[in-house]
Scaffold this motif. Sequence first.
Motif, PDB file in Angstrom:
ATOM      1  N   PRO A  26       0.906  -1.238   0.004  1.00  0.00           N
ATOM      2  CA  PRO A  26      -0.068  -0.172   0.066  1.00  0.00           C
ATOM      3  C   PRO A  26       0.976   1.319  -0.027  1.00  0.00           C
ATOM      4  CG  PRO A  26      -0.021  -1.092   2.202  1.00  0.00           C
ATOM      5  CD  PRO A  26       0.739  -1.894   1.173  1.00  0.00           C
ATOM      6  N   VAL A  27       0.231   2.317  -0.733  1.00  0.00           N
ATOM      7  CA  VAL A  27       0.846   3.558  -0.615  1.00  0.00           C
ATOM      8  C   VAL A  27       0.430   4.354   0.829  1.00  0.00           C
ATOM      9  CG1 VAL A  27      -0.892   4.617  -1.915  1.00  0.00           C
ATOM     10  CG2 VAL A  27       1.120   5.704  -1.813  1.00  0.00           C
ATOM     11  N   THR A  28       1.459   5.171   1.546  1.00  0.00           N
ATOM     12  CA  THR A  28       1.031   5.626   2.872  1.00  0.00           C
ATOM     13  C   THR A  28       0.947   7.297   2.532  1.00  0.00           C
ATOM     14  OG1 THR A  28       3.285   6.145   3.288  1.00  0.00           O
ATOM     15  CG2 THR A  28       2.121   3.984   4.392  1.00  0.00           C
ATOM     16  N   VAL A  29      -0.287   7.804   2.975  1.00  0.00           N
ATOM     17  CA  VAL A  29      -0.732   8.928   2.932  1.00  0.00           C
ATOM     18  C   VAL A  29      -0.865   9.773   4.035  1.00  0.00           C
ATOM     19  CG1 VAL A  29      -2.623  10.597   1.820  1.00  0.00           C
ATOM     20  CG2 VAL A  29      -2.050   8.444   0.612  1.00  0.00           C
ATOM     21  N   GLY A  30      -0.057  10.889   4.360  1.00  0.00           N
ATOM     22  CA  GLY A  30      -0.060  11.659   5.392  1.00  0.00           C
ATOM     23  C   GLY A  30      -0.783  13.057   5.215  1.00  0.00           C
ATOM     24  N   MET A  31      -1.540  13.028   6.276  1.00  0.00           N
ATOM     25  CA  MET A  31      -2.661  14.243   6.373  1.00  0.00           C
ATOM     26  C   MET A  31      -2.510  15.131   7.421  1.00  0.00           C
ATOM     27  SD  MET A  31      -6.054  12.614   5.001  1.00  0.00           S
ATOM     28  CE  MET A  31      -6.313  11.560   3.231  1.00  0.00           C
TER      29      MET A  31
ATOM     30  N   SER B  80     -10.811   6.988   2.672  1.00  0.00           N
ATOM     31  CA  SER B  80     -10.851   6.764   1.139  1.00  0.00           C
ATOM     32  C   SER B  80     -11.945   5.890   0.737  1.00  0.00           C
ATOM     33  CB  SER B  80      -9.475   5.749   1.180  1.00  0.00           C
ATOM     34  OG  SER B  80      -9.306   5.173  -0.236  1.00  0.00           O
ATOM     35  N   TRP B  81     -12.116   6.271  -0.470  1.00  0.00           N
ATOM     36  CA  TRP B  81     -13.712   6.064  -1.101  1.00  0.00           C
ATOM     37  C   TRP B  81     -13.511   4.508  -1.620  1.00  0.00           C
ATOM     38  CZ3 TRP B  81     -18.653   6.725  -0.868  1.00  0.00           C
ATOM     39  CH2 TRP B  81     -19.150   5.949  -1.999  1.00  0.00           C
ATOM     40  N   GLY B  82     -12.487   4.413  -2.559  1.00  0.00           N
ATOM     41  CA  GLY B  82     -12.434   3.137  -3.343  1.00  0.00           C
ATOM     42  C   GLY B  82     -11.177   2.226  -2.875  1.00  0.00           C
ATOM     43  N   TYR B  83     -10.024   2.854  -2.381  1.00  0.00           N
ATOM     44  CA  TYR B  83      -9.034   2.026  -1.984  1.00  0.00           C
ATOM     45  C   TYR B  83      -9.051   1.479  -0.505  1.00  0.00           C
ATOM     46  CZ  TYR B  83      -7.042   4.014  -6.084  1.00  0.00           C
ATOM     47  OH  TYR B  83      -6.595   4.394  -7.421  1.00  0.00           O
ATOM     48  N   ASN B  84      -8.943   0.353  -0.072  1.00  0.00           N
ATOM     49  CA  ASN B  84      -8.820  -0.379   1.053  1.00  0.00           C
ATOM     50  C   ASN B  84      -7.646  -0.429   1.588  1.00  0.00           C
ATOM     51  OD1 ASN B  84      -7.573  -2.563  -0.086  1.00  0.00           O
ATOM     52  ND2 ASN B  84      -9.561  -3.795  -0.087  1.00  0.00           N
ATOM     53  N   ILE B  85      -7.515  -0.890   2.892  1.00  0.00           N
ATOM     54  CA  ILE B  85      -6.415  -0.855   3.616  1.00  0.00           C
ATOM     55  C   ILE B  85      -5.262  -1.817   3.218  1.00  0.00           C
ATOM     56  CG2 ILE B  85      -7.423  -0.343   5.909  1.00  0.00           C
ATOM     57  CD1 ILE B  85      -7.114  -3.315   6.554  1.00  0.00           C
ATOM     58  N   ASN B  86      -5.583  -2.301   2.049  1.00  0.00           N
ATOM     59  CA  ASN B  86      -4.498  -3.103   1.326  1.00  0.00           C
ATOM     60  C   ASN B  86      -3.876  -2.431   0.116  1.00  0.00           C
ATOM     61  OD1 ASN B  86      -4.766  -5.473   2.759  1.00  0.00           O
ATOM     62  ND2 ASN B  86      -6.471  -6.350   1.437  1.00  0.00           N
ATOM     63  N   ASP B  87      -4.445  -1.206  -0.323  1.00  0.00           N
ATOM     64  CA  ASP B  87      -3.883  -0.152  -1.354  1.00  0.00           C
ATOM     65  C   ASP B  87      -3.501   1.011  -0.560  1.00  0.00           C
ATOM     66  OD1 ASP B  87      -4.734  -2.241  -3.053  1.00  0.00           O
ATOM     67  OD2 ASP B  87      -6.934  -1.410  -3.256  1.00  0.00           O
ATOM     68  N   VAL B  88      -4.150   1.525   0.344  1.00  0.00           N
ATOM     69  CA  VAL B  88      -3.714   2.955   0.890  1.00  0.00           C
ATOM     70  C   VAL B  88      -3.833   2.693   2.367  1.00  0.00           C
ATOM     71  CG1 VAL B  88      -4.543   5.206   0.867  1.00  0.00           C
ATOM     72  CG2 VAL B  88      -4.544   4.157  -1.171  1.00  0.00           C
ATOM     73  N   MET B  89      -2.934   3.486   2.907  1.00  0.00           N
ATOM     74  CA  MET B  89      -2.778   3.734   4.447  1.00  0.00           C
ATOM     75  C   MET B  89      -2.912   5.152   4.797  1.00  0.00           C
ATOM     76  SD  MET B  89      -3.222   0.638   5.858  1.00  0.00           S
ATOM     77  CE  MET B  89      -2.760   1.071   7.659  1.00  0.00           C
TER      78      MET B  89
END
Length: 460
Positions: A57-62, A177-186
């Motif tokens: 997954p790709v990690t996104v910081g906010m 996240s609307w379409g990406y689950n935890i296997n794709d985006v964190m």
Amino acid sequence: SETFVLFIPIPPVFSHRFLENSLLNAEVKEGEILPPTIQKLMKGYNKYLRPFFDNGPVTVGMSLDIASIDTISEINMDYTATIFLRQRWTDERLVFEGNKSLSLDGRLVELLWVPDTFIVDSKKSFLHDITVENRLIRIFPNGTVLYALRITTTVACNMDLTKYPMDKQTCTLQLESWGYNINDVMFYWARGNESVSGLDTLKLAQYTVEDHYTSVSEAVYETGNYPKLIFHFELKRSILYFILETYVPSSLLVVLSWVSFWISQSSVPARICIGVTTVLTMTTLMMGARTSLPNANCFIKAIDVYLGICFSFIFGALIEYAVAHFCTLHHPDCNNALMYGHHMHDCEEEMNGIVTTIASNSSRLKRRKDSPATAPTPTAAGEPGLAPSSPTTSEPKTAEVPPELFSRCAKNISVLRKILRSINCCHVENPHYIDNYSRLTFPLSFIFVNLLYWTYYLYF
């Protein structure tokens, strides 16, 4: 003078080649407006595939910056806020040589992959577009992408109004996240609790921000588990406005209703006018206080309780005059009250006499039963005969009273005496004393109820 238009049919093969040439020319024209560095980055870039497509997954910081909280509505149970949402992630396809970042025009974000972040409880939102869309895109040499947006959103907030206006509300802002689950985006907060700024300098009309913190969670749906970031902030309502607007006027109306206690009972129009006016004014105040609140029967708010208490005291003052006037009509002077008191005293003495008579007769009968039977006395001639008649022999024989009947009668008489005493205590000898008692009991009762009210709602 006439114009003729000649239509020449074009074979399908030539039309297909013409379309391909136009598309190629468009791509070349688009490439000409991009800088060479961007052209190199965009070469072979597919914005429909996320970074690290095959490597986890790709990690996104906010991070958030709260620019303003415009309105907080108790009727709709929501709040409207303007926020700056910043997202950071790393895309290995955008690595380039150099030591300076590239700040791109916001319209070029259409060429890149961006997270599909949305606000969960948002009722309506929009992206500011004056003078252009308020979007920022910045690429760093190591492939880190900074994407910032300016959004105004109306978010639902479940409120507990049982202690209104001394309530505290905890609202949230949830990002998923609307379409990406935890296997794709964190998702993660870039700086923990320091990721949200702007609340310390925020000024609100009715509220003050007492506390705020962040948390990380997961949203579980039928389609899978999705990353979620939650921002919590606690709002405390300022009560000064409601004290000046509702509490002080209602308390003054209660005090105004007590003025009738110092007016003569013979002034019927004056006392009735004060009582009815205060009742109607209090009713209007109660209706006005509910206009800014949701019409929900499940909420019995603190302000409703206080207004109900004030209305009860005002209505009680009106009933007090009705009772006092009724007593005055039946006892116009104190002499009647005094005669009534003497009559009750005579009745009590008569009851005491009846009880004493029954008790003496009972004791006399008991002594007669216990004494030995008298033997016949001889006459002067020596023959047995009747004894000389005594005064008691001429009296009629008293009927015997059973002990059970005596005890039952005594109990009934004692109960009757208690009832007469209670009636005598409840009787008002002078109706004017009712106003004298009310001048003291009403203020003391109101002060005591206020102490209980404010102690409960402020400390419990």
